[in-house]
Scaffold this active site. Structure first.
Site, mmCIF file in Angstrom:
data_model
loop_
_atom_site.group_PDB
_atom_site.id
_atom_site.type_symbol
_atom_site.label_atom_id
_atom_site.label_comp_id
_atom_site.label_asym_id
_atom_site.label_seq_id
_atom_site.Cartn_x
_atom_site.Cartn_y
_atom_site.Cartn_z
ATOM 1 N N LYS A 1 -1.425 -1.415 -4.133
ATOM 2 C CA LYS A 1 -2.439 -0.310 -4.017
ATOM 3 C C LYS A 1 -1.913 1.004 -4.054
ATOM 4 O O LYS A 1 -1.016 1.425 -3.001
ATOM 5 C CB LYS A 1 -3.402 -0.604 -2.826
ATOM 6 N N TYR B 1 0.795 -1.068 -0.001
ATOM 7 C CA TYR B 1 0.174 0.027 -0.096
ATOM 8 C C TYR B 1 0.707 1.196 0.106
ATOM 9 O O TYR B 1 1.528 1.499 1.024
ATOM 10 C CB TYR B 1 -0.773 0.051 1.277
#
Length: 309
Positions: free
Chosen positions: A165, A137
């Site tokens: 992400k 992330y």
């Protein structure tokens, strides 16, 4: 690992509180069912939209449990397990694996400015805690660290790393991560304001904090992109962005505004936890207008109201 299970629209799941501000099983499951019926492909549980930084370990585990009880096997479930301390992240990771989550994800360590060797070990320690695949992330605007290509290449050597992400604003970052990761590597577009452009430049999917406020619009945007209807995709992105700007224009947390919109849709998941501020007073009166913007856009773009009857 079947990459297709990680493709599509993944709302970032919101923290669901009772009237006393405690994590609510009933309201968590209400939101699960609501999003399931909208036809989303999966959920990202316990991240920024889940107010993870403002919850203790047991509260975070409770949300992971309630979501799994409701939707395990029905949707792809990604557990965000990032925490200030590695030992807490490892504990959350092991618990998510026990519950049957499909993948783990985590922000880098926060607050202290750490060398990349520490960030690498943090993520690797989480991965070593389970057999689940891992999604990096990258959200530099909140963590203060922007994933470097050097560290990204190091992490790719670990076969558990299946995706990233990416919430940095330059769309080029998505293209670079996809180019380096390869065809089977999953790149999730993070900034909701650029979903369409992110998909066009290489993102396979999207995870977003406003998706659950207007899942119909994001699902329709994905339909347009997948069908090569780029003019229509740009038009719906424009309306999505107008709604996001309205949600962020109030004196109070965007998540508070979204939760008020959901209340108007019959889904009460409480308010937000301090230091997030609630939307109050005259700004609260503007929520009806924002819901009307969403409803009009749904009609305008021919969105499905519900995928399940």
């Amino acid at each position: 690992m079947k990459a297709d299970k990680f493709k599509g629209i993944f709302p970032a799941f919101y923290a669901c509180y009772d009237d006393e501000g405690e994590v609510s099983e009933e309201r968590t499951k209400d939101l699960c069912q609501y999003l399931y019926e909208k036809g989303v492909q999966g959920l990202y549980v316990g991240g920024s939209s889940g107010e993870c930084i403002y919850q203790n370990l047991e509260e975070r585990k409770a949300t992971l449990k309630y979501v799994a009880e409701c939707l395990k096997g029905k949707l792809t479930l990604i557990a965000h397990v990032g925490a200030p301390a590695t030992r807490d992240s490892v504990s959350l990771a092991a618990y998510a694996a026990e519950l049957g989550y499909d993948a783990l994800s985590a922000i880098p360590p926060i607050y202290f400015k750490l060398p990349e060797s520490s960030i690498y070990k943090y993520w690797t320690d989480i991965m070593d805690a389970t057999d689940l695949p891992f999604i990096i992330y990258n959200i530099p605007q909140t963590t203060g660290y922007n994933l470097s290509m050097n560290l990204f290449k190091q992490l790719l050597e670990n076969k558990k790393v299946i995706g990233v992400k990416n919430s940095s604003m330059p769309v080029m970052d998505i293209e670079r991560f996809k180019a380096e990761g390869g065809e089977e590597f999953i790149v999730f577009n993070g900034p909701d304001e650029q979903y369409v452009s992110g998909r066009l430049i290489g993102a396979d999917s999207g995870i977003g904090g406003t998706y659950a406020a207007m899942p119909e619009l994001l699902l329709r945007a994905e339909e347009f992109v997948s069908a090569g209807k780029f003019t229509e995709a740009r038009k719906i992105q424009r309306d999505i962005n107008d709604i996001i700007i309205a949600l962020c224009s109030l004196n109070g947390s965007m998540y508070s505004a979204i939760k008020e919109v959901l209340k108007l849709n019959g889904i009460n998941i409480g308010s937000v936890r301090a230091p997030f501020e609630e939307v109050t007073g005259e700004d609260l009166d503007k929520i009806n207008g924002i819901k009307e913007m969403i409803d009009q856009a749904i009609l305008k773009h021919g969105c499905k109201v519900s995928a399940i009857n």
